[in-house]
Design a protein around this motif. Structure first.
Motif, PDB file in Angstrom:
ATOM      1  N   THR A   1       0.888  -1.204  -0.252  1.00 17.26           N
ATOM      2  CA  THR A   1       0.068   0.422  -0.270  1.00 17.26           C
ATOM      3  C   THR A   1       0.619   0.823  -0.265  1.00 17.26           C
ATOM      4  OG1 THR A   1      -0.073  -0.184   2.632  1.00 17.26           O
ATOM      5  CG2 THR A   1      -1.450  -1.096   1.496  1.00 17.26           C
TER       6      THR A   1
ATOM      7  N   LEU B   1      -0.175   5.570  -1.321  1.00 19.94           N
ATOM      8  CA  LEU B   1      -1.457   5.855  -2.067  1.00 19.94           C
ATOM      9  C   LEU B   1      -1.848   6.840  -0.570  1.00 19.94           C
ATOM     10  CD1 LEU B   1      -2.480   1.763  -2.456  1.00 19.94           C
ATOM     11  CD2 LEU B   1      -1.760   4.421  -4.300  1.00 19.94           C
TER      12      LEU B   1
ATOM     13  N   ILE C   1      -3.206   8.595   6.159  1.00 21.59           N
ATOM     14  CA  ILE C   1      -3.702   7.450   4.097  1.00 21.59           C
ATOM     15  C   ILE C   1      -4.789   7.610   4.547  1.00 21.59           C
ATOM     16  CG2 ILE C   1      -1.414   6.204   4.070  1.00 21.59           C
ATOM     17  CD1 ILE C   1      -2.198   4.326   5.839  1.00 21.59           C
TER      18      ILE C   1
ATOM     19  N   GLU D   1      -9.032   2.992   5.086  1.00 22.41           N
ATOM     20  CA  GLU D   1      -9.020   1.776   3.734  1.00 22.41           C
ATOM     21  C   GLU D   1      -7.798   1.069   3.912  1.00 22.41           C
ATOM     22  OE1 GLU D   1     -12.657   3.894   3.563  1.00 22.41           O
ATOM     23  OE2 GLU D   1     -10.921   3.992   3.030  1.00 22.41           O
ATOM     24  N   ARG D   2      -6.144   1.943   3.603  1.00 23.49           N
ATOM     25  CA  ARG D   2      -5.192   1.765   3.502  1.00 23.49           C
ATOM     26  C   ARG D   2      -4.515   1.103   4.844  1.00 23.49           C
ATOM     27  NH1 ARG D   2      -5.095  -0.160  -1.899  1.00 23.49           N
ATOM     28  NH2 ARG D   2      -5.651   2.095  -3.508  1.00 23.49           N
TER      29      ARG D   2
ATOM     30  N   GLN E   1      -5.562  -2.431   4.906  1.00 25.32           N
ATOM     31  CA  GLN E   1      -4.422  -2.838   4.155  1.00 25.32           C
ATOM     32  C   GLN E   1      -3.125  -3.375   5.169  1.00 25.32           C
ATOM     33  OE1 GLN E   1      -5.998  -4.717   1.142  1.00 25.32           O
ATOM     34  NE2 GLN E   1      -3.631  -5.889   1.685  1.00 25.32           N
ATOM     35  N   TRP E   2      -2.409  -2.282   5.652  1.00 28.89           N
ATOM     36  CA  TRP E   2      -1.080  -2.391   6.057  1.00 28.89           C
ATOM     37  C   TRP E   2      -1.367  -3.700   7.122  1.00 28.89           C
ATOM     38  CZ3 TRP E   2       3.776  -1.776   4.180  1.00 28.89           C
ATOM     39  CH2 TRP E   2       3.625   0.028   3.797  1.00 28.89           C
TER      40      TRP E   2
END
Length: 294
Positions: A4, A7, A102, A105-106, A109-110
């Motif tokens: 990610t 982003l 960020i 959502e990111r 994801q991390w």
């Protein structure tokens, strides 16, 4: 594994660590690097999704309790980490905390990527033949489950270390890759300039001041906060703590910004050595948040 980096949101608020790989330019305004980002200005959800920290090692007591995590990713998209500091001695009294934003959502994801990289409670990463090196502790929360892994000498162990099996070496390499990528998130080419992060609460860790013979004369400063030393953090440590917030924190923060790590602070007619430890968004309760430091 889906990575990610690069982003950011259109209102990207940059910040942190050391130099990394190139990423696309962020959309929107870069912001003003001179303006600090305060906790109250951006806090919405202080739930920790990913934290990379160092624990243990042969370090002084004040360093152990004052040590900040390398990087923390929060559910609201804030990424708080340690920025670079001047290569001078003594160094600045205040740590260089930085913050990046960020999307949530990111951030999630991390956390998922951390699990995929091997962050799993009870994982066997071996014990390399390296002494007095802190453990890297990685915690990730994804899908409602929190996993924690502890790795001794993650980056210092040799690839030929006979104490590590081939599978352990492979697992360590995968974790190290994840740590390096997250660490590089905020320093990639094309990122906006970093922003300082100023916390809502600040802890001051005090101990008896001991003069040194390094030839560097330190000018004593009157202590502008609550009377030192405060309550002992843990019995027998000789390290005490007071915490401040609001206007009192602002006053102490300003004074500390003009001091260095060896400035003698005068309170109650006595000189004290003080380590300043900003409290992160998830660290509540003042000094009590630091009692379990390792």
């Amino acid at each position: 594994m889906t990575r990610t980096r690069g982003l950011l949101t259109a209102a990207a608020i940059p910040l942190i660590l050391m130099a990394g790989c190139a990423r696309p330019d962020s959309a929107g305004s870069a912001g003003n690097a001179a303006d600090p980002i305060t906790e109250s200005a951006s806090a919405t959800d202080p739930t920790v999704l990913v934290r990379i920290a160092q624990e243990g090692g042969f370090v002084p007591t004040s360093y152990r309790y004052g040590r900040l995590p390398d990087v923390t990713v929060y559910a609201d998209g804030r990424v708080i980490s340690n920025g670079p500091v001047p290569a001078i001695a003594p160094g600045p009294a205040l740590p260089n905390l930085q913050v990046l934003r960020i999307t949530p959502e990111r951030a999630a994801q991390w956390a998922a990527d951390a699990i995929a990289a091997g962050v799993k409670t009870g994982a066997d990463l071996g014990a390399p033949g390296v002494a007095d090196i802190p453990d890297t502790v990685i915690t990730a929360t994804s899908g409602g489950t929190t996993q924690t892994v502890r790795v001794t000498a993650l980056h210092q162990a040799q690839p030929t270390d006979p104490n590590l099996s081939a599978s352990q070496q492979a697992a360590r390499k995968k974790l190290a890759g994840y740590v390096d990528e997250l660490t590089a998130l905020t320093t990639e080419t094309g990122s906006p300039a970093p922003d300082a992060y100023v916390p809502d609460s600040l802890a001051a860790l005090a101990q008896d001041y001991v003069a040194t013979d390094d030839g560097l004369k330190q000018q004593p400063q009157d202590w502008p906060g609550p009377a030192l030393p405060g309550a002992e953090l843990s019995p027998g440590t000789g390290l005490y703590c007071v915490s401040v917030s609001g206007a009192e924190k602002d006053k102490l923060w300003a004074a500390a910004g003009k001091a260095n790590m060896r400035t003698p602070w005068v309170s109650g007619g006595k000189q004290w050595q003080v380590t300043f430890r900003p409290l992160l968004p998830d660290e509540t309760g003042g000094c009590a948040a630091l009692k379990d430091a390792k």
